[in-house]
Design a protein around this motif. Structure first.
Motif, PDB file in Angstrom:
ATOM      1  N   ARG A  45     -56.671  82.022  26.530  1.00  0.00           N
ATOM      2  CA  ARG A  45     -57.854  81.458  27.558  1.00  0.00           C
ATOM      3  C   ARG A  45     -58.539  82.369  27.671  1.00  0.00           C
ATOM      4  N   LEU A 350     -54.152  67.983  25.967  1.00  0.00           N
ATOM      5  CA  LEU A 350     -53.406  68.085  24.885  1.00  0.00           C
ATOM      6  C   LEU A 350     -52.306  67.847  24.891  1.00  0.00           C
ATOM      7  N   LEU A 389     -58.327  71.789  20.974  1.00  0.00           N
ATOM      8  CA  LEU A 389     -57.749  72.613  22.234  1.00  0.00           C
ATOM      9  C   LEU A 389     -56.059  73.289  21.291  1.00  0.00           C
ATOM     10  N   THR A 494     -60.739  77.943  18.057  1.00  0.00           N
ATOM     11  CA  THR A 494     -59.711  76.178  17.455  1.00  0.00           C
ATOM     12  C   THR A 494     -59.453  77.094  16.382  1.00  0.00           C
TER      13      THR A 494
END
Length: 597
Positions: A45, A350, A389, A494
């Motif tokens: 992330r 998610l 996600l 993605t």
């Protein structure tokens, strides 16, 4: 022919330009960031955020130079004889061929170079449009196909040399010492100096056409570059060294990241009496995830994913039981099923989406069955959330090391066993430097590879908006660089996991000291090629750097040459396949009845 009749060509060209940029992020950028994520210096992330920022900075400030090479140097503008429609169609076909090929490869986790894919497609389109004689096959002042394809062999080798030299410097100065931790702490400002100089060099020495930095005299370039690198080194001496000394030499577990601002005040800070071990991450590459394996090592795949289409029949389970062994495909399916079960336990969007898909499997029959249509209405929002996600939460490390019990897992064990492991305290020092080098590599990628998509798109836009084929020589607008660099970042976030899972640790053992060497070596090579307006594959550079550092272990066994061989094969196949696709598409459309009439 009226210009507005070519509007739909512009729309199609824009779509495939965006798709090509998306594939670039999912393929090339994912490979570049795989090094940092594999070394555990930065989380996935965090890599997404840094990648987004520095990709855009590199693209906007210096990206236009390589875009000009792809726009005008492979197929001369004069070859189109002022026919804007044919020029638009040519670059639309090139983008279509290149993006289709790279998307297929990314979907199947086959790493290819989006740079060479597009260049090959442009060359194929040029042959179909104006003939082979009009395409710049030679050197052309360093900007023809000869010079570009020379980078296919030179870039990985040069990158390997730079990266190996940097890592050997770290190895000699730090790793081979009897007590390497103090050496790592006190020499860290020197490596910040190197990394900071490279980063500044990429902005100032390369020069930004928008800021006019490329017109500054040499003394200005040298003073600003060394001044910035030296300033970063000085800041590291004042703030970073005291903080790192307290954390890993004094083993003060109460020191947090924000205390770096205390600087010299930490020098004489007493450590707690019970401080026995430095609080640093474990950078070892492991093949077992206790969270995934603790409660489910004996379950079959049908117990994990019943209802998701992965369940196996009773007969096959009986055969497996009798054979007392699990087939390779089922081992892989079990690994994925355990990961999906872990995601379903998550809170947030998610976890909800994964549970929704698991609890609402499509039923028997066609999609238009009423029951399936109702289920699809429930599944669609969840599918969108998963698409956005899933990649950020993908278990990159487990995929890279291979599932235990498979031939791939055994092969990676042998590769990791051949690599020397260094103390976590020492490696922790270089994790901070690697964040800087990763951002430098991302900046270099944005500067170089955004030209892949923006060059043809700029040609299409210029021809469509002005009706003049010669208008393609105009500078690339900043808004086009910004749009495509944002699309590159979206591809990384993605879909980049498809490439990251087969790169990084899949080639050789990674650690922060190795990773920052790889990234600095690759960044230097990319900036060197970009300085001469030569599109070069960032992926090839980081791959070459990875092999170079891997060989510094002193044995060929430390490199997974099977993966390297597959990479080389994919690179070589890209040239004829992308070129043929582009040429065939252009030939079909150009010779279609009444298309240009």
């Amino acid at each position: 022919m009226a210009l507005d009749q070519y509007t739909y060509v512009f729309v199609i060209g824009t779509f495939f330009a965006l798709l090509d940029a998306y594939n670039n992020g999912a393929n090339d950028v994912a490979n570049a960031w795989a090094t940092s994520v594999s070394s555990r210096s930065i989380s996935y992330r965090q890599a997404m955020i840094c990648g987004f920022v520095f990709e855009m900075l590199g693209a906007i400030t210096v990206g236009a130079r390589t875009a000009d090479t792809i726009k005008n140097k492979i197929i001369p503008t004069t070859a189109f004889q002022d026919n804007a429609g044919v020029q638009m169609l040519a670059f639309t076909c090139a983008l279509t061929a290149a993006s289709t090929w790279v998307m297929w490869c990314t979907r199947h986790s086959a790493h290819v170079s989006s740079t060479y894919s597009l260049i090959s497609a442009v060359a194929g389109v040029g042959v179909a449009t104006v003939g082979a004689s009009k395409v710049e096959w030679g050197w052309n002042g360093g900007k023809g196909l000869g010079a570009i394809f020379a980078g296919l062999g030179m870039a990985p080798a040069i990158s390997a040399g730079f990266a190996a030299s940097i890592f050997m410097l770290i190895k000699v100065i730090v790793h081979i010492r009897k007590n390497p931790v103090p050496w790592a702490v006190y020499t860290s400002p020197f490596f910040f100096l190197i990394a900071g100089t490279i980063c500044t060099l990429s902005i100032v020495y390369k020069g930004s056409p928008n800021l006019g930095l490329n017109k500054k005299p040499s003394w200005y370039v040298a003073s600003v570059t060394m001044g910035t690198g030296g300033g970063l080194c000085l800041l590291a001496i004042i703030f970073f060294v005291p903080w790192l000394r307290a954390k890993i030499m004094k083993k003060d577990y109460t020191v947090t990241w924000w205390m770096v601002i205390y600087g010299p005040l930490l020098w004489n800070r007493p450590a707690p009496p019970d401080a026995e071990q430095a609080k640093v991450p474990n950078y070892a590459v492991v093949q077992k995830d206790p969270e995934l394996d603790s409660d489910a090592s004996q379950k079959s795949v049908s117990e994990y994913d019943a209802g998701e289409g992965v369940a196996m029949g009773n007969e096959k389970n009986l055969v497996i039981t009798e054979a007392h062994q699990v087939p390779y495909k089922e081992l892989m399916a079990q690994g994925q099923a355990r990961f999906h079960a872990k995601l379903r336990r998550k809170r947030g969007p998610l976890g909800w989406a994964m549970r929704t898909l698991h609890d609402n499997p499509m039923g028997a029959g066609e999609i238009y069955e009423f029951r399936n249509m109702k289920l699809l209405a429930k599944r669609l929002p969840a599918m969108v959330v998963v698409g956005l996600l899933y990649g950020v939460n993908y278990d990159i490390h487990a995929a890279q090391t291979g599932i235990e019990g498979t031939p791939e897992g055994e092969r990676m064990k042998r590769v990791y066993a051949a690599a020397k492991k260094y103390p976590n305290e020492t490696e922790h020092t270089y994790s901070f430097i690697q964040v800087l080098t990763a951002c430098t590599a991302s900046f270099a990628h944005g500067a170089n590879d955004v030209g892949n998509s923006v060059g043809p798109w700029a040609v299409i836009y210029s021809a469509w908006s002005t009706g003049d084929a010669a208008a393609s020589k105009a500078p690339v607008p900043v808004w086009q660089l910004a749009v495509l660099s944002a699309t590159i970042s979206l591809g990384l976030v993605t879909y980049g996991y498809n490439i990251m899972k087969v790169m990084g640790n899949k080639i050789t053992y990674h650690s922060p000291s190795r990773g920052c060497s790889m990234e600095m070596g690759a960044a230097i090579t990319v900036l060197l090629f970009s300085q001469y307006s030569l599109p070069v594959s960032t992926s090839m550079c980081i791959t070459g750097a990875t092999v170079g550092v891997g060989l510094c272990n002193g044995t060929l066994k430390a490199v997974n040459f099977q993966r390297v061989g597959l990479l080389l094969l994919a690179w070589l196949l890209t040239i004829p396949i992308a070129g043929t696709l582009g040429g065939v598409l252009m030939g079909l459309f150009l010779n279609a009845p009444h298309f240009l009439g």
